[in-house]
Design a protein around this motif. Sequence first.
Motif, PDB file in Angstrom:
ATOM      1  N   LEU A  10     -10.798  16.802 -70.912  1.00  0.00           N
ATOM      2  CA  LEU A  10     -11.315  17.338 -72.924  1.00  0.00           C
ATOM      3  C   LEU A  10     -12.063  16.292 -73.552  1.00  0.00           C
ATOM      4  O   LEU A  10     -12.525  15.771 -73.813  1.00  0.00           O
ATOM      5  N   ILE A  11     -10.894  14.963 -72.549  1.00  0.00           N
ATOM      6  CA  ILE A  11     -11.153  13.596 -73.523  1.00  0.00           C
ATOM      7  C   ILE A  11     -12.886  13.314 -73.290  1.00  0.00           C
ATOM      8  O   ILE A  11     -13.295  12.906 -73.347  1.00  0.00           O
ATOM      9  N   ALA A  12     -13.142  14.059 -71.993  1.00  0.00           N
ATOM     10  CA  ALA A  12     -14.155  12.782 -70.997  1.00  0.00           C
ATOM     11  C   ALA A  12     -15.202  13.965 -71.977  1.00  0.00           C
ATOM     12  O   ALA A  12     -16.816  13.049 -72.143  1.00  0.00           O
ATOM     13  N   ILE A  13     -15.523  15.443 -71.902  1.00  0.00           N
ATOM     14  CA  ILE A  13     -16.334  15.703 -73.006  1.00  0.00           C
ATOM     15  C   ILE A  13     -16.697  16.246 -74.466  1.00  0.00           C
ATOM     16  O   ILE A  13     -17.630  15.536 -74.663  1.00  0.00           O
ATOM     17  N   LEU A  14     -15.604  15.401 -74.905  1.00  0.00           N
ATOM     18  CA  LEU A  14     -15.625  14.760 -76.184  1.00  0.00           C
ATOM     19  C   LEU A  14     -17.155  14.101 -77.237  1.00  0.00           C
ATOM     20  O   LEU A  14     -17.378  14.285 -77.544  1.00  0.00           O
ATOM     21  N   PRO A  15     -16.792  12.981 -76.338  1.00  0.00           N
ATOM     22  CA  PRO A  15     -17.866  11.974 -77.084  1.00  0.00           C
ATOM     23  C   PRO A  15     -19.106  12.116 -77.277  1.00  0.00           C
ATOM     24  O   PRO A  15     -19.722  12.150 -77.778  1.00  0.00           O
ATOM     25  N   ALA A 241      -4.320   3.690 -66.092  1.00  0.00           N
ATOM     26  CA  ALA A 241      -4.245   5.184 -66.469  1.00  0.00           C
ATOM     27  C   ALA A 241      -4.717   4.965 -67.832  1.00  0.00           C
ATOM     28  O   ALA A 241      -5.756   5.221 -68.067  1.00  0.00           O
ATOM     29  N   GLU A 242      -3.749   4.747 -68.533  1.00  0.00           N
ATOM     30  CA  GLU A 242      -4.555   4.465 -70.143  1.00  0.00           C
ATOM     31  C   GLU A 242      -5.770   3.614 -70.736  1.00  0.00           C
ATOM     32  O   GLU A 242      -5.842   3.924 -71.212  1.00  0.00           O
ATOM     33  N   SER A 243      -5.520   2.616 -69.854  1.00  0.00           N
ATOM     34  CA  SER A 243      -6.988   2.033 -70.272  1.00  0.00           C
ATOM     35  C   SER A 243      -7.685   2.736 -69.568  1.00  0.00           C
ATOM     36  O   SER A 243      -9.275   2.450 -70.458  1.00  0.00           O
ATOM     37  N   PHE A 244      -7.693   3.331 -68.744  1.00  0.00           N
ATOM     38  CA  PHE A 244      -8.958   4.249 -68.151  1.00  0.00           C
ATOM     39  C   PHE A 244      -9.240   5.044 -69.098  1.00  0.00           C
ATOM     40  O   PHE A 244     -10.805   5.439 -69.219  1.00  0.00           O
ATOM     41  N   ILE A 248     -12.559   6.452 -71.376  1.00  0.00           N
ATOM     42  CA  ILE A 248     -13.636   6.981 -71.741  1.00  0.00           C
ATOM     43  C   ILE A 248     -13.522   7.695 -72.101  1.00  0.00           C
ATOM     44  O   ILE A 248     -14.735   8.878 -73.078  1.00  0.00           O
ATOM     45  N   ARG A 249     -12.929   7.583 -73.523  1.00  0.00           N
ATOM     46  CA  ARG A 249     -12.645   8.811 -74.618  1.00  0.00           C
ATOM     47  C   ARG A 249     -14.280   8.189 -75.406  1.00  0.00           C
ATOM     48  O   ARG A 249     -14.431   8.631 -76.116  1.00  0.00           O
ATOM     49  N   THR A 250     -14.567   6.960 -75.262  1.00  0.00           N
ATOM     50  CA  THR A 250     -15.919   6.104 -75.952  1.00  0.00           C
ATOM     51  C   THR A 250     -17.174   6.069 -75.277  1.00  0.00           C
ATOM     52  O   THR A 250     -18.014   5.993 -75.667  1.00  0.00           O
ATOM     53  N   THR A 251     -17.115   7.586 -73.710  1.00  0.00           N
ATOM     54  CA  THR A 251     -17.919   6.820 -73.223  1.00  0.00           C
ATOM     55  C   THR A 251     -18.549   8.466 -72.896  1.00  0.00           C
ATOM     56  O   THR A 251     -17.675   9.391 -72.796  1.00  0.00           O
ATOM     57  N   SER A 252     -19.981   8.927 -73.600  1.00  0.00           N
ATOM     58  CA  SER A 252     -20.902   9.964 -73.401  1.00  0.00           C
ATOM     59  C   SER A 252     -21.056  10.485 -71.767  1.00  0.00           C
ATOM     60  O   SER A 252     -21.716   9.750 -71.032  1.00  0.00           O
ATOM     61  N   SER A 253     -19.951  11.995 -71.844  1.00  0.00           N
ATOM     62  CA  SER A 253     -20.462  12.337 -69.945  1.00  0.00           C
ATOM     63  C   SER A 253     -21.303  13.042 -69.740  1.00  0.00           C
ATOM     64  O   SER A 253     -20.700  13.925 -70.631  1.00  0.00           O
TER      65      SER A 253
END
Length: 255
Positions: A10-15, A241-244, A248-253
Amino acid sequence: MKNRFTTLDLIAILPEIREKLCGNRVYQVYDIDNKTFLIRFSHPAHDKNVDEEHLKQMLILESGIRIHLTEYDWPKNSTPSGFTMKLRKHIRNKRLETIKQVGSDRVVDLQFGTAEYANHIIIELYSKGNIILTDKDYVILSLLRIHKDDKTNINIAVREKYPMNMNTYIAEESRMSRNRIQQILANSKEQNFKKLFNPHFLYGPNLLEHLLMKVKDITDTNRVKVTSDDIDWLECVFNQAESFVNEIRTTSSKG
């Protein structure tokens, strides 16, 4: 296609969804089956950089399972359901203003329209799932599944207010701080790293295993034992883990 989205998915897809759809108007809403819905968006008329093939973007919502962009021409029910008609009434021709994850939970909040004309669609991707339509104040107008949360005694039903604060609170409690790591160690006799921490780690066992291998420079993670003396490197694993995840929260995957 995955059977069910994890928090990390979910975190990866939202951006990507945010980049492609925010600012676009809802063209139409369709139902594919009784828990899967397709929202078709129109690009702004002034956007001359979009070719004809991509003038309409589509977002698929499946209760309890997934949310993502799609180009597939899904078969649609010839007669829209009552829930679909409610969605059409309240969000058609409105812009998608924001899309966000609620805390770190598998809950997504989509806002259509602004001010007193705003509506929200909330999709829950855990347990039995749900898709919920609310007004600007998160008062529920319609939903797929009415239920009562036994632990919190909160009704999820029409005319009730959706508990946004509860979800945020649960997510905050799930963060693996140094104190929480110490509490988990103190409250369990289990010493196997995976058995001890996998049930508590929000982002799934694969990421946890990857970071354990990286921090400890090992390949076999199945036999790693931990005690309270290991707090420093354990904290390092969860901080990474939190840094990773924040990256990805701000990277469009795409894909």
